[in-house]
Design a protein around this motif. Structure first.
Motif, PDB file in Angstrom:
ATOM      1  N   THR A 106      -2.835   8.648  -2.680  1.00 35.01           N
ATOM      2  CA  THR A 106      -2.761   7.352  -2.287  1.00 35.01           C
ATOM      3  C   THR A 106      -2.563   6.264  -3.381  1.00 35.01           C
ATOM      4  O   THR A 106      -3.177   6.484  -4.351  1.00 35.01           O
ATOM      5  N   GLU A 107      -1.704   5.301  -2.887  1.00 42.41           N
ATOM      6  CA  GLU A 107      -1.965   4.069  -3.906  1.00 42.41           C
ATOM      7  C   GLU A 107      -3.025   3.236  -3.532  1.00 42.41           C
ATOM      8  O   GLU A 107      -3.934   3.141  -2.276  1.00 42.41           O
ATOM      9  N   LEU A 108      -3.406   2.331  -4.461  1.00 40.82           N
ATOM     10  CA  LEU A 108      -4.449   1.842  -4.166  1.00 40.82           C
ATOM     11  C   LEU A 108      -4.283  -0.002  -4.242  1.00 40.82           C
ATOM     12  O   LEU A 108      -5.209  -0.696  -3.974  1.00 40.82           O
ATOM     13  N   ALA A 140       0.900  -5.730   1.970  1.00 45.65           N
ATOM     14  CA  ALA A 140       2.114  -6.003   2.594  1.00 45.65           C
ATOM     15  C   ALA A 140       2.819  -4.578   2.738  1.00 45.65           C
ATOM     16  O   ALA A 140       3.781  -4.431   3.359  1.00 45.65           O
ATOM     17  N   CYS A 141       2.437  -3.698   1.781  1.00 40.38           N
ATOM     18  CA  CYS A 141       3.023  -2.409   1.961  1.00 40.38           C
ATOM     19  C   CYS A 141       2.226  -1.159   2.684  1.00 40.38           C
ATOM     20  O   CYS A 141       2.782  -0.155   2.637  1.00 40.38           O
ATOM     21  N   GLY A 142       1.242  -1.707   3.209  1.00 38.86           N
ATOM     22  CA  GLY A 142       0.178  -0.994   3.861  1.00 38.86           C
ATOM     23  C   GLY A 142      -0.548   0.246   3.203  1.00 38.86           C
ATOM     24  O   GLY A 142      -0.930   1.132   3.585  1.00 38.86           O
ATOM     25  N   HIS A 143      -0.773  -0.019   1.746  1.00 39.42           N
ATOM     26  CA  HIS A 143      -1.749   0.803   1.103  1.00 39.42           C
ATOM     27  C   HIS A 143      -3.054   1.110   1.509  1.00 39.42           C
ATOM     28  O   HIS A 143      -3.749   1.932   1.137  1.00 39.42           O
ATOM     29  N   ASP A 144      -3.429  -0.124   2.312  1.00 40.39           N
ATOM     30  CA  ASP A 144      -4.624  -0.007   2.721  1.00 40.39           C
ATOM     31  C   ASP A 144      -4.756   1.210   3.927  1.00 40.39           C
ATOM     32  O   ASP A 144      -5.646   1.898   4.069  1.00 40.39           O
ATOM     33  N   ALA A 175      -1.464   0.703  -9.477  1.00 42.08           N
ATOM     34  CA  ALA A 175      -0.149   0.075 -10.013  1.00 42.08           C
ATOM     35  C   ALA A 175       0.879   1.031  -9.445  1.00 42.08           C
ATOM     36  O   ALA A 175       1.994   1.269 -10.155  1.00 42.08           O
ATOM     37  N   GLU A 176       0.996   1.070  -8.019  1.00 44.06           N
ATOM     38  CA  GLU A 176       2.331   1.754  -7.704  1.00 44.06           C
ATOM     39  C   GLU A 176       3.456   0.708  -7.546  1.00 44.06           C
ATOM     40  O   GLU A 176       4.690   0.811  -7.838  1.00 44.06           O
ATOM     41  N   GLU A 177       3.055  -0.404  -7.188  1.00 45.62           N
ATOM     42  CA  GLU A 177       4.304  -1.548  -6.860  1.00 45.62           C
ATOM     43  C   GLU A 177       4.892  -2.124  -8.142  1.00 45.62           C
ATOM     44  O   GLU A 177       6.001  -2.341  -8.131  1.00 45.62           O
ATOM     45  N   THR A 178       4.234  -1.687  -9.430  1.00 44.01           N
ATOM     46  CA  THR A 178       4.879  -2.141 -10.580  1.00 44.01           C
ATOM     47  C   THR A 178       5.116  -0.771 -11.297  1.00 44.01           C
ATOM     48  O   THR A 178       5.522  -0.712 -12.226  1.00 44.01           O
ATOM     49  N   LEU A 203       1.864  10.156   1.811  1.00 46.65           N
ATOM     50  CA  LEU A 203       2.706   9.698   2.844  1.00 46.65           C
ATOM     51  C   LEU A 203       2.966   8.097   2.670  1.00 46.65           C
ATOM     52  O   LEU A 203       2.238   7.676   1.904  1.00 46.65           O
ATOM     53  N   HIS A 204       3.769   7.651   3.238  1.00 43.22           N
ATOM     54  CA  HIS A 204       3.965   6.143   3.271  1.00 43.22           C
ATOM     55  C   HIS A 204       4.307   5.524   4.671  1.00 43.22           C
ATOM     56  O   HIS A 204       5.080   6.193   5.353  1.00 43.22           O
ATOM     57  N   ASP A 205       3.657   4.705   4.834  1.00 44.54           N
ATOM     58  CA  ASP A 205       3.703   4.016   6.218  1.00 44.54           C
ATOM     59  C   ASP A 205       5.263   3.451   6.319  1.00 44.54           C
ATOM     60  O   ASP A 205       5.945   3.085   5.283  1.00 44.54           O
TER      61      ASP A 205
HETATM   62 ZN   LIG Z   1       4.166   1.123  -0.824  1.00 43.25          ZN
END
Ligand SMILES: [Zn+2]
Ligand SMILES: [Zn+2]
Length: 448
Positions: A106-108, A140-144, A175-178, A203-205
């Motif tokens: 998962t991303e954080l 805003a990318c749903g990583h939560d 740091a997935e967004e970067t 997975l990604h939402d």
């Molecule tokens: Zn994302």
């Protein structure tokens, strides 16, 4: 004395009864039991987002939850190019006898977006970014959703140990967004310090699929992304006297148009590619021809050889147009391919992806599993597969209220996309589906 002997017996009976109950309980019932607390966790995370490279509290929360479930947890993993950034990566390991090693990621991190959903748990977080500017922060990318989903999956699997064998690795990536977090974790030796996986899954939402569904894409699913800076240098002067100058604005205009011919004329129509000029800056006033114009580009492709071809063409065309404009050699354009703002394509191993799609059909029903077309968006999960050496798959999790999907189809009004200030996953069905899909996938890969 009596109390001392009695308590362990009671505890043992309680644990044995719990384990026995789990064995009989369906995964659905287990998820339903925990769903209210998972939704609460999601809302707490949603209200407290942190920017890339600064995921300190999110990572600590994630690590503590996993530790409480019995995972061996290591924190603060990741080495960035910039020494002042701390790597907030988390690796949680659960060893459970013989079997494959499966990594679930998962991303954080969250984004500098000012949330406008109006939800009661909307983020009101404001902070300073790395440039010292005031920004609002939003998941805003749903990583939560992903973090909560991972915690739910980790819990299910910790309670279903009799059903799987092998080594399970839960990875929390900063740091997935970067697009530098996965590489930072690899640079910090995750595959030497912890067991190297036989499979990696994420997975990604999805901002278009209804909650309750999942999507899968065999083969390339997301593109590689490369940032390119172009500095076009001319010879500035008075706007009324162009003959005494070499105008970089006119050169830049020609370059922008000519770059569009790379995809349309040079690239095979069977190889998806994008060249976008996202930023153009030059000049200060009406009547001054400036010395230089700066462009920023994003370049997308699936295959590495296509990416190399696009980059070579960008350089050739830019320099050629400057030459044709009579710009002297010592003022030739500078084309700089970023070494840090790049990411590899995400390739879903077709065999693994089809295998898990069949698992999803069994778990969720055929109507709730859809094959999704690939996209030219990018992410850095692909690095964890070590250049496609480790079979890997990243699937989509429907996250939108089905009523809103229906309305959007009827009215033709597009739904808010990922990264939109209005993006609004529907927590309960999204989490229920995600936890069930991810748990079922891992159980299939690690089944006894
Ligand atoms: Zn994302
Ligand atoms: Zn994103």
């Amino acid at each position: 004395m009596r109390n001392k002997t009695c308590l362990p017996v009671f505890l043992f009976t309680f644990i044995a009864a719990t384990v026995g109950a789990h064995a009989q309980q369906s995964l659905d019932a287990m998820i339903d039991r925990d769903l209210a607390s998972m939704v609460a966790t999601y809302k707490t995370l949603h209200a407290a987002p942190e920017l890339s490279h600064h995921e300190e509290k999110t990572a600590a929360f994630f690590a503590n939850q996993l530790r409480a479930m019995g995972y061996a947890v290591t924190e603060r993993i990741g080495k960035y190019e910039k020494a002042e950034w701390t790597g907030y990566g988390v690796v949680a390991v659960m060893k459970n006898g013989a079997g494959p090693t499966v990594l679930v990621r998962t991303e954080l991190d969250a984004l500098p977006v000012d949330e406008k959903t109006g939800l009661p748990y909307a983020s009101k977080v404001k902070t300073k970014n790395d440039l010292g500017q005031d920004v609002s922060v939003m998941h805003a990318c749903g990583h939560d959703i992903h973090i909560t989903n991972m915690l739910g999956t980790a819990k299910m699997l910790s309670e279903l140990k009799e059903k799987w064998g092998g080594t399970l690795i839960i990875l929390g990536q900063p740091a997935e967004e970067t697009i530098d977090g996965a590489r930072a974790m690899l640079r910090d030796g995750i595959y030497e310090r912890f067991p190297k996986p036989d499979y990696t899954i994420a997975l990604h939402d999805d901002a278009n699929l209804p909650a309750g569904t999942v999507g899968y894409t065999p083969g390339y699913t997301l593109a590689s992304s490369t940032s390119v800076d172009i500095k076009i240098r001319g010879l500035g002067g008075h706007g009324s006297k162009p003959d005494a100058t070499k105008d970089p604005i006119v050169v830049a205009a020609q370059v922008v148009m000519a770059l569009q011919t790379i995809v349309s004329r040079e690239n095979s129509p069977f190889d998806p590619a994008v060249v976008t000029v996202g930023s153009i800056h030059g000049g200060t006033r009406y009547n001054i021809i400036p010395d230089e114009v700066n462009l920023q580009l994003t370049v997308r492709a699936y295959k590495e050889e296509v990416r190399q071809k696009l980059l070579a063409a960008i350089e050739r065309i830019t320099k050629g147009i400057a030459l044709a404009a009579g710009i002297p050699n010592d003022r030739a354009p500078k084309v700089k391919v970023s070494e840090t703002e790049i990411t590899a394509a995400t390739y879903n191993d077709p065999q693994l992806t089809e295998r898990l799609a069949a698992v999803f059909v069994k778990a969720l029903g055929a109507n709730n599993v859809v094959k999704v077309a690939p996209a030219m968006a990018s992410e850095d999960f692909g690095y964890l597969s070590l250049d496609q050496k480790i079979p890997s798959t990243d699937f989509w999790l429907g996250a939108v209220d089905p009523a809103r999907v229906k309305e959007s189809k009827e009215t033709g009004t597009p739904l808010p996309s990922l990264h939109s200030a209005l993006f609004q996953p529907l927590p309960e069905p999204t989490l229920r589906t995600g936890i069930k899909a991810m748990t079922s996938a891992v159980l299939d890969l690690m089944k006894k």
